[in-house]
Design a protein around this motif. Structure first.
Motif, PDB file in Angstrom:
ATOM      1  N   VAL A  44       0.835  -1.204   0.000  1.00  0.00           N
ATOM      2  CA  VAL A  44       0.000   0.000   0.000  1.00  0.00           C
ATOM      3  C   VAL A  44       0.870   1.255   0.000  1.00  0.00           C
ATOM      4  O   VAL A  44       1.893   1.321   0.692  1.00  0.00           O
ATOM      5  N   LEU A  45       0.430   2.244  -0.771  1.00  0.00           N
ATOM      6  CA  LEU A  45       1.079   3.549  -0.782  1.00  0.00           C
ATOM      7  C   LEU A  45       0.073   4.615  -0.374  1.00  0.00           C
ATOM      8  O   LEU A  45      -1.041   4.670  -0.914  1.00  0.00           O
ATOM      9  N   VAL A  46       0.449   5.461   0.582  1.00  0.00           N
ATOM     10  CA  VAL A  46      -0.325   6.654   0.928  1.00  0.00           C
ATOM     11  C   VAL A  46       0.373   7.851   0.295  1.00  0.00           C
ATOM     12  O   VAL A  46       1.587   8.027   0.446  1.00  0.00           O
ATOM     13  N   ILE A  47      -0.392   8.657  -0.441  1.00  0.00           N
ATOM     14  CA  ILE A  47       0.144   9.908  -0.977  1.00  0.00           C
ATOM     15  C   ILE A  47      -0.484  11.047  -0.190  1.00  0.00           C
ATOM     16  O   ILE A  47      -1.704  11.237  -0.218  1.00  0.00           O
ATOM     17  N   ASP A  48       0.339  11.784   0.524  1.00  0.00           N
ATOM     18  CA  ASP A  48      -0.129  12.892   1.351  1.00  0.00           C
ATOM     19  C   ASP A  48      -0.163  14.154   0.489  1.00  0.00           C
ATOM     20  O   ASP A  48       0.879  14.708   0.142  1.00  0.00           O
ATOM     21  N   LEU A  49      -1.374  14.608   0.136  1.00  0.00           N
ATOM     22  CA  LEU A  49      -1.537  15.821  -0.675  1.00  0.00           C
ATOM     23  C   LEU A  49      -2.020  17.005   0.147  1.00  0.00           C
ATOM     24  O   LEU A  49      -2.402  18.018  -0.420  1.00  0.00           O
ATOM     25  N   ASP A  50      -2.033  16.885   1.454  1.00  0.00           N
ATOM     26  CA  ASP A  50      -2.473  17.966   2.328  1.00  0.00           C
ATOM     27  C   ASP A  50      -1.242  18.720   2.829  1.00  0.00           C
ATOM     28  O   ASP A  50      -0.360  18.111   3.452  1.00  0.00           O
ATOM     29  N   PRO A  51      -1.136  20.028   2.557  1.00  0.00           N
ATOM     30  CA  PRO A  51       0.031  20.784   3.040  1.00  0.00           C
ATOM     31  C   PRO A  51       0.258  20.679   4.542  1.00  0.00           C
ATOM     32  O   PRO A  51       1.390  20.851   5.013  1.00  0.00           O
ATOM     33  N   SER A  75       9.095  15.241  -1.194  1.00  0.00           N
ATOM     34  CA  SER A  75       7.677  15.209  -0.836  1.00  0.00           C
ATOM     35  C   SER A  75       6.803  15.154  -2.082  1.00  0.00           C
ATOM     36  O   SER A  75       7.293  15.159  -3.222  1.00  0.00           O
ATOM     37  N   SER A  76       5.491  15.147  -1.853  1.00  0.00           N
ATOM     38  CA  SER A  76       4.550  15.148  -2.966  1.00  0.00           C
ATOM     39  C   SER A  76       4.684  16.408  -3.816  1.00  0.00           C
ATOM     40  O   SER A  76       4.326  16.406  -5.000  1.00  0.00           O
ATOM     41  N   ILE A  84       4.804   5.714   2.059  1.00  0.00           N
ATOM     42  CA  ILE A  84       4.164   7.029   1.992  1.00  0.00           C
ATOM     43  C   ILE A  84       4.981   7.982   1.137  1.00  0.00           C
ATOM     44  O   ILE A  84       6.218   7.956   1.146  1.00  0.00           O
ATOM     45  N   VAL A  85       4.284   8.801   0.376  1.00  0.00           N
ATOM     46  CA  VAL A  85       4.855   9.998  -0.238  1.00  0.00           C
ATOM     47  C   VAL A  85       4.474  11.135   0.695  1.00  0.00           C
ATOM     48  O   VAL A  85       3.301  11.528   0.745  1.00  0.00           O
ATOM     49  N   PRO A  86       5.419  11.649   1.486  1.00  0.00           N
ATOM     50  CA  PRO A  86       5.064  12.633   2.517  1.00  0.00           C
ATOM     51  C   PRO A  86       4.738  14.001   1.926  1.00  0.00           C
ATOM     52  O   PRO A  86       4.957  14.268   0.740  1.00  0.00           O
ATOM     53  N   SER A  87       4.208  14.858   2.780  1.00  0.00           N
ATOM     54  CA  SER A  87       3.818  16.209   2.383  1.00  0.00           C
ATOM     55  C   SER A  87       4.629  17.237   3.170  1.00  0.00           C
ATOM     56  O   SER A  87       5.065  16.983   4.295  1.00  0.00           O
ATOM     57  N   THR A  88       4.826  18.397   2.547  1.00  0.00           N
ATOM     58  CA  THR A  88       5.428  19.537   3.234  1.00  0.00           C
ATOM     59  C   THR A  88       4.594  20.785   2.933  1.00  0.00           C
ATOM     60  O   THR A  88       3.726  20.774   2.057  1.00  0.00           O
ATOM     61  N   VAL A  99      -3.311   2.379  -3.702  1.00  0.00           N
ATOM     62  CA  VAL A  99      -2.781   3.718  -3.487  1.00  0.00           C
ATOM     63  C   VAL A  99      -3.906   4.543  -2.879  1.00  0.00           C
ATOM     64  O   VAL A  99      -4.988   4.648  -3.472  1.00  0.00           O
ATOM     65  N   LEU A 100      -3.688   5.088  -1.689  1.00  0.00           N
ATOM     66  CA  LEU A 100      -4.667   5.940  -1.025  1.00  0.00           C
ATOM     67  C   LEU A 100      -4.133   7.366  -1.012  1.00  0.00           C
ATOM     68  O   LEU A 100      -3.009   7.610  -0.567  1.00  0.00           O
ATOM     69  N   ILE A 101      -4.935   8.297  -1.521  1.00  0.00           N
ATOM     70  CA  ILE A 101      -4.521   9.692  -1.620  1.00  0.00           C
ATOM     71  C   ILE A 101      -5.281  10.503  -0.581  1.00  0.00           C
ATOM     72  O   ILE A 101      -6.519  10.583  -0.617  1.00  0.00           O
ATOM     73  N   ASP A 102      -4.556  11.103   0.353  1.00  0.00           N
ATOM     74  CA  ASP A 102      -5.172  11.933   1.395  1.00  0.00           C
ATOM     75  C   ASP A 102      -5.190  13.375   0.909  1.00  0.00           C
ATOM     76  O   ASP A 102      -4.147  13.991   0.702  1.00  0.00           O
ATOM     77  N   CYS A 103      -6.393  13.922   0.713  1.00  0.00           N
ATOM     78  CA  CYS A 103      -6.563  15.254   0.135  1.00  0.00           C
ATOM     79  C   CYS A 103      -6.644  16.337   1.202  1.00  0.00           C
ATOM     80  O   CYS A 103      -6.985  16.067   2.358  1.00  0.00           O
ATOM     81  N   PRO A 104      -6.400  17.579   0.807  1.00  0.00           N
ATOM     82  CA  PRO A 104      -6.632  18.690   1.736  1.00  0.00           C
ATOM     83  C   PRO A 104      -8.125  18.904   1.928  1.00  0.00           C
ATOM     84  O   PRO A 104      -8.937  18.450   1.110  1.00  0.00           O
ATOM     85  N   PRO A 105      -8.528  19.604   2.997  1.00  0.00           N
ATOM     86  CA  PRO A 105      -9.953  19.859   3.238  1.00  0.00           C
ATOM     87  C   PRO A 105     -10.464  21.015   2.378  1.00  0.00           C
ATOM     88  O   PRO A 105     -10.935  22.036   2.891  1.00  0.00           O
TER      89      PRO A 105
END
Length: 269
Positions: A43-50, A68-69, A93-97, A132-138
């Motif tokens: 599993v891959l998590v892609i963090d797209l939330d700043p 990062s992403s 994970i693909v981390p976010s900054t 692949v799970l993509i975590d989006c910003p709100p």
């Protein structure tokens, strides 16, 4: 190459989205990912939330996010160079900054601005994950549109509160727009009701209302309000690692089972 059409390949890309904050979106993304990894899925998590909460919740310290992403979306680095292991076996994970705050301005005038993530996931070397799970910003911004354009389906966390359905129609409209213009295979994977308190009459009413409105799209599993789930991110762990036996962790394991059942049904269709 990651398969783009629903049911056409093993890799499945799920965007976890809700433009309303505080609904358990990131908690759902990291615990669902952990549950899938626990049963042997890669599993891959892609963090797209700043804000980078998914990265923090999976134990990636802010000072340790060299790539990062942001680098993926700007084309500076391929996805496979940015994805990194977590403490959970099979989970990456693909981390976010905070750099993501400026990426919309940087790519807004480019022709491929809405397909940057899809192209990154389709590049040679990126197709090594079952999910692949993509975590989006709100918010429903260019980052969220990139996520939906890249995904097979959207999973929507919805808090059990009075205004639960407020804004949901806008999110569903956005999914419909992306489906009609950018990604014809995009579906609603399901709606998961979070922060449920069985002692609260209002929460029970919300569950009934949402199920009456969305029918089978709502998962049977209810994610309860749970102190252990709330504590887990401060230790850099998903709740399933922090306390496997708590009610929240057990609920996320049940949710993972439902997600897999729906995915199997989709692939068989």
């Amino acid at each position: 190459m990651l398969q783009r059409e629903a049911g056409s390949g093993r890799s499945r890309i799920i965007t976890v989205a809700n433009q309303k904050g505080g609904v358990g979106k990131t908690t759902t993304a990291i615990n669902l990912a952990t549950a899938l990894a626990a049963i042997g899925e890669r599993v891959l998590v892609i963090d797209l939330d700043p804000q980078g909460n998914a990265s923090t919740g999976l134990g990636i310290d802010r000072s340790d996010r060299i790539l990062s992403s942001y680098d993926v979306l700007t084309g500076a680095k391929p996805l496979q160079d940015v994805a990194r292991e977590t403490a959970v076996p099979n989970l990456f994970i693909v981390p976010s900054t905070m750099d993501l705050l400026g990426v919309e301005m940087e790519i807004s005038n480019t022709r491929d601005r809405v397909v940057r993530l899809r192209n990154a996931l389709a590049a040679p070397g990126a197709a090594t994950f079952g999910y692949v799970l993509i975590d989006c910003p709100p918010s429903l911004n260019l980052l969220t549109i990139n996520a939906m354009t890249a995904a097979h389906s959207v999973l929507v966390p919805l808090q059990c509160e009075f205004f639960a359905l407020e804004g949901l129609s806008q999110l569903l409209e956005t999914v419909g727009h992306v489906r009609s213009t950018l990604n014809p295979s995009l579906e609603i994977q399901g709606v998961v009701l979070t922060m449920y308190d069985s002692r609260n009459n209002l929460a029970r009413q919300v569950v009934d209302d949402v199920r009456a409105y969305l029918g089978e799209k709502v998962y049977r599993t209810l994610i309860p309000r749970n102190v252990r789930v709330s504590e887990a991110p401060s230790y850099g762990k998903p709740a399933i690692l922090y306390d496997l036996n708590c009610s929240g962790s057990q609920a996320y394991l049940q949710l993972a089972s439902e997600v897999i059942q729906r995915e199997r049904h989709t692939r068989a269709a």
